[in-house]
Write an enzyme that holds these catalytic residues in place. Structure first.
Site, PDB file in Angstrom:
ATOM      1  N   HIS A 182       2.177  -2.913  -6.922  1.00 42.87           N
ATOM      2  CA  HIS A 182       0.933  -2.566  -7.601  1.00 42.87           C
ATOM      3  C   HIS A 182       0.520  -3.592  -8.646  1.00 42.87           C
ATOM      4  CE1 HIS A 182       1.973   1.272  -5.792  1.00 42.87           C
ATOM      5  NE2 HIS A 182       0.748   1.690  -6.002  1.00 42.87           N
ATOM      6  N   ASP A 222      -3.635  -4.917  -5.063  1.00 40.51           N
ATOM      7  CA  ASP A 222      -3.366  -6.267  -4.575  1.00 40.51           C
ATOM      8  C   ASP A 222      -2.439  -6.318  -3.363  1.00 40.51           C
ATOM      9  OD1 ASP A 222      -0.989  -5.651  -6.260  1.00 40.51           O
ATOM     10  OD2 ASP A 222      -2.349  -6.219  -7.879  1.00 40.51           O
ATOM     11  N   GLU A 224     -10.682   2.869   0.753  1.00 42.61           N
ATOM     12  CA  GLU A 224      -9.846   4.061   0.641  1.00 42.61           C
ATOM     13  C   GLU A 224     -10.149   4.796  -0.664  1.00 42.61           C
ATOM     14  OE1 GLU A 224      -6.061   2.126   0.947  1.00 42.61           O
ATOM     15  OE2 GLU A 224      -6.428   1.521   3.025  1.00 42.61           O
ATOM     16  N   LEU A 270      -7.089   5.060   6.550  1.00 40.36           N
ATOM     17  CA  LEU A 270      -6.169   4.210   5.791  1.00 40.36           C
ATOM     18  C   LEU A 270      -5.669   3.063   6.655  1.00 40.36           C
ATOM     19  CD1 LEU A 270      -3.986   6.779   3.890  1.00 40.36           C
ATOM     20  CD2 LEU A 270      -4.885   4.663   2.953  1.00 40.36           C
ATOM     21  N   ALA A 271      -6.359   1.968   6.648  1.00 38.22           N
ATOM     22  CA  ALA A 271      -5.953   0.833   7.469  1.00 38.22           C
ATOM     23  C   ALA A 271      -6.721  -0.386   7.001  1.00 38.22           C
ATOM     24  CB  ALA A 271      -6.232   1.116   8.943  1.00 38.22           C
ATOM     25  N   GLU A 272      -6.033  -1.243   6.264  1.00 39.40           N
ATOM     26  CA  GLU A 272      -6.735  -2.341   5.590  1.00 39.40           C
ATOM     27  C   GLU A 272      -7.288  -3.371   6.568  1.00 39.40           C
ATOM     28  OE1 GLU A 272      -3.856  -1.048   4.768  1.00 39.40           O
ATOM     29  OE2 GLU A 272      -4.345  -0.100   2.857  1.00 39.40           O
ATOM     30  N   PHE A 313      -1.671  -4.172  -1.294  1.00 35.53           N
ATOM     31  CA  PHE A 313      -2.097  -3.413  -0.116  1.00 35.53           C
ATOM     32  C   PHE A 313      -3.238  -4.109   0.630  1.00 35.53           C
ATOM     33  CE2 PHE A 313      -0.475   0.061  -3.017  1.00 35.53           C
ATOM     34  CZ  PHE A 313       0.821  -0.142  -2.596  1.00 35.53           C
TER      35      PHE A 313
END
Ligand SMILES: Cc1ncc(C[n+]2csc(CCOP(=O)(O)OP(=O)(O)O)c2C)c(N)n1
Lengths: 384, 360
Positions: free
Chosen positions: A129, A84, A29, A58-60, A86
């Site tokens: 975060h 981390d 991203e 946007l899609a881990e 995310f």
């Protein structure tokens, strides 16, 4: 020598690897035009083109899952999880596929993926975060887990990660991203700079670098010793300045500072705290050795135990919550393996067992130089 | 700017070329060559026998579990037969028959279900990925394989299978979205067999059909009768051709029915009636193709006997196979390229335990 930040060093490692290995692709991203929110991929899209470094939706889970397929089909993906916390949407892919594919196929399919994760606290970040998520990965068989503590070592470990045939979770301590240090890139291990295809996993002779230590070359079996006694003295949480470890492969811890009374064991963001604590203790007449694990998997029991055997005391320092964490694992290993050498129970100095607190509270939470020194004071000293 | 989405919408009804009576319908749609239909029929016979034999092995306690594709064999065979050698197949736990039809050794396909932890075959040999059990997780892998091929300008298509329930997983949406954004040659093939274990399709989606879900990703969707192998070969074959021609990912939903319980461990009497199940018997994929081929003079008794004989040969091979004796060294052999010092210690511990057992 060149002054470089850890973010810059990782960037350079990616660039150098991409230049010699066309199978290395970088995606995630905002890693393209923006260069990542921490600028670690800065300039890669411009230099290597949008097929080698590109933004994804946007899609881990999709990012990591796609990396699995690309790795199955000849590429060496480097993916960035933006922060981390995310990475958690990708957990299923990481645990059920990235980590297990080699085993599920009896070695036929290997996944040389590098999963970069900016991690840890100390930057005044808002919630989600600042997690220290290393335990999840270290607990998962099949993943290698690296956590560099200096710019030079971040460069070396990233180059090494990009030669591995197994997936590497590469934990980048956020609070060290912008700390600069002098790095002599030209003197870094030649294996880092050679062609990845040429460099077999264990082919580099890995002659341990030994520098400016009272114990140099003597009893430090197999360990690299690289820090000057006063390295990192001034700032708590400072990067481990000048701590290049030429030739040290993943799976080798290094003694960053030699000492005789206590072994401080740390990795990533906590190494600087330990070095600072050792400097203060030195002025107070106590000699603390600092071991930087560098990689949690593979784990270097040998260097840790050799150090504790010399000092007879151990304190493990980590930012993550202590319960069930990597620090607990290290403490257990030291207790099991070095019991007869220990003059005191192994202590841990870790984050509390709470969600990562807001910026105004993080100084209470993070292991500080004082807390490390208190733990050292609390060790058994009478019969020493 | 929005593009007219009409071309992304599936037909109102699933495409059917041979009806339940075995009669040719829809002259406007191309039917596969006779040789392809006969070949598919042979594979259907084998697939049915494979399903029956595997189920029997479960009852005998020789297979740990078997999610049967009985009644879904047309989907299984078509998925394998529309692919070229250089393409990739991404199967689930229910797709052993598709893997066999692609060329994987029948005994090897049952390795995982026999309770082993290795997939049993080299995925590169026939370009068949490992059977995925975590639902929909294999779909992003197919996207990655296809993107890798595209970056090297190879004509590879990846065909990724999943069930109706799996379309509710996040990875289904993520995979379709990634595939569309990167315009990669993936065919997403959903076998809608009406149930996800006990949960009916109505609890998975309120979309008009699963094929309609493509439109939100910019992916054309198509619906096909999942018990009509002729229609499947045409519809899936067209999807593969479009993907290969650079038209991006395709979504195909096959309407079929899971005739048996989810696995041997399932009790389907708790969530569906026997009447509902028996209503599907006349729609069986073998029955109607056999009727059609017989009526067209493409299948005679000799050919039927040859197919049956081959199916029995494979069934006998499944019965004869037994898992290798466990070798404790395998526990540690493939976790990493190079075992960590910790794994080496643990392997030594097991060796030591075993050597002491022998001494006693
Ligand atoms: C992520 C995940 N959640 C739950 C399961 C347990 N599970 C296995 S099969 C299944 C039903 C899947 O239904 P569907 O996708 O329609 O495929 P079918 O089994 O009908 O072929 C479930 C819930 C699983 N394998 N993976």
């Amino acid at each position: 020598m060149e002054k470089v930040t850890m973010a810059g060093a990782i960037n350079r490692a990616l660039r150098d690897a991409m230049a010699v290995d066309s199978s290395v692709v970088v995606f995630g991203e905002d890693v393209g035009a923006l260069g990542g929110v921490f600028r670690v991929t800065d300039g890669l899209a411009a230099e290597f083109g949008s097929e080698r470094c590109f933004d994804t939706p946007l899609a881990e889970s999709g990012i990591v899952g796609m990396a699995v397929g690309m790795a199955m089909n000849g590429f060496r993906p480097v993916v960035e999880m933006q922060f981390d916390a995310f990475a958690y949407p990708a957990f299923e892919q990481i645990v059920s596929h990235v980590a297990k594919m080699r085993n599920r196929t009896a070695g036929a399919v290997t996944l040389p993926i590098v999963l970069r994760i900016p991690y840890g606290g100390g930057i005044g970040g808002v919630e989600h975060h600042c997690d220290s998520s290393e335990a999840y990965y270290a607990h998962t068989p099949g993943l290698e887990v690296y956590a560099p503590s200096s710019a030079a070592d971040a460069y070396e470990l990233m180059r090494a990660a990009l030669r591995r045939s197994d997936p590497v979770v590469f934990l980048e301590p956020k609070k060290l991203y912008w700390t600069s240090e002098e790095v002599a890139f030209s003197s870094l291990s030649s294996s880092s700079l050679s062609s990845p295809s040429a460099a077999a996993l264990s082919s580099s002779p890995s002659a341990a670098a030994v520098a400016s230590s009272p114990l140099a070359g003597a009893s430090v079996a197999g360990a690299a010793v690289a820090a000057s006694p006063l390295a990192g003295a001034s700032v708590a949480g400072a990067a481990v300045a000048g701590a290049s470890v030429a030739g040290a492969e993943p799976g080798r811890a290094v003694v960053r500072r030699a000492g005789t009374d206590v072994t401080l064991i740390a990795y990533g963001p906590s190494v600087g705290v330990c070095l600072s604590a050792a400097s203060v203790a030195f002025l107070e007449g106590r000699s603390l050795e600092v071991v930087d694990m560098r990689t949690l998997v593979p784990f270097d029991d040998e260097t840790v135990c050799a150090s504790v055997a010399r000092t007879g005391r151990a304190v493990v320092v980590a930012e993550a919550a202590g319960f069930g964490g990597v620090a607990a694992e290290i403490a257990a290993r030291v207790s099991e393996r070095c019991f007869t050498a220990l003059a005191a129970p192994v202590r841990r100095v870790t984050g509390f067992d709470i969600p990562y607190p807001p910026p105004a509270y993080e100084s209470f939470h993070l292991p500080s130089v004082d807390r490390v020194l208190d733990a050292v004071d609390d060790l058994q000293w009478e019969d020493a | 700017m929005t593009r007219d989405p009409a071309h992304l919408l599936p037909s109102a009804d699933p495409v059917q070329l041979i009806d339940v009576e075995g009669k040719r319908v829809r002259d406007d749609v191309r039917i596969p060559e006779a040789t392809d239909l006969v070949r598919a029929y042979g594979a259907l016979v084998l697939g049915r026998r494979f399903n029956e034999q595997a189920y029997a092995l479960v009852r005998q306690g020789r297979l740990a579990v078997y999610p049967s594709s009985t009644g879904q064999e047309a989907c299984q065979i078509a998925a394998a037969h529309v692919l070229d050698d250089g393409d990739w197949l991404f199967p689930t736990y229910r797709d052993a028959v598709a893997m066999v039809a692609r060329g994987v050794d029948p005994v090897e396909t049952l390795t995982l279900l026999r309770g082993d932890w290795h997939c049993g075959y080299d995925p590169y040999r026939h370009r068949v990925a490992t059977q995925a059990t975590p639902l929909a997780t294999q779909l992003p892998h197919a996207v990655g394989v296809a993107l890798a091929a595209k970056l090297r300008s190879e004509p590879t298509v990846a065909l990724a299978m999943c069930g109706d329930g799996a379309t509710s997983e996040g990875d289904f949406a993520e995979a379709l979205n990634f595939a569309a954004v990167f315009a990669v040659p993936v065919v997403f093939f959903v076998q809608n067999n009406e149930y996800a274990i006990s949960v009916p399709l109505s609890r998975q989606t309120a979309a008009p059909s699963l094929a309609h879900r493509g439109i939100g990703f910019g992916i054309p969707g198509q619906r096909v009768d999942g018990n009509d192998v002729a229609a499947l070969l045409t519809v899936l074959g067209d999807a593969v051709a479009r993907a290969r021609a650079g038209e991006g990912p395709q979504l195909v939903e096959a309407h079929t029915y899971r005739v048996q319980a989810h696995t041997n461990a399932d009790d389907d009497g708790r969530y569906r009636s026997a009447d509902e199940v028996s209503a599907w018997a006349p729609r069986d994929p073998l029955l109607r193709l056999a009727t059609y081929l017989r009526a067209s003079g493409l299948l005679d008794d000799a050919a039927q006997v040859a197919f049956d004989t081959e199916a029995e040969r494979v069934a006998a091979a499944l019965r004869a196979s037994s898992p290798a004796a466990p070798d404790p060294a395998r526990l540690f052999a493939h976790v990493f390229a190079e075992p960590t010092p910790q794994l080496r210690e643990q392997a030594a511990l097991v060796r030591d335990e075993l050597s002491r057992e022998v001494e006693v």
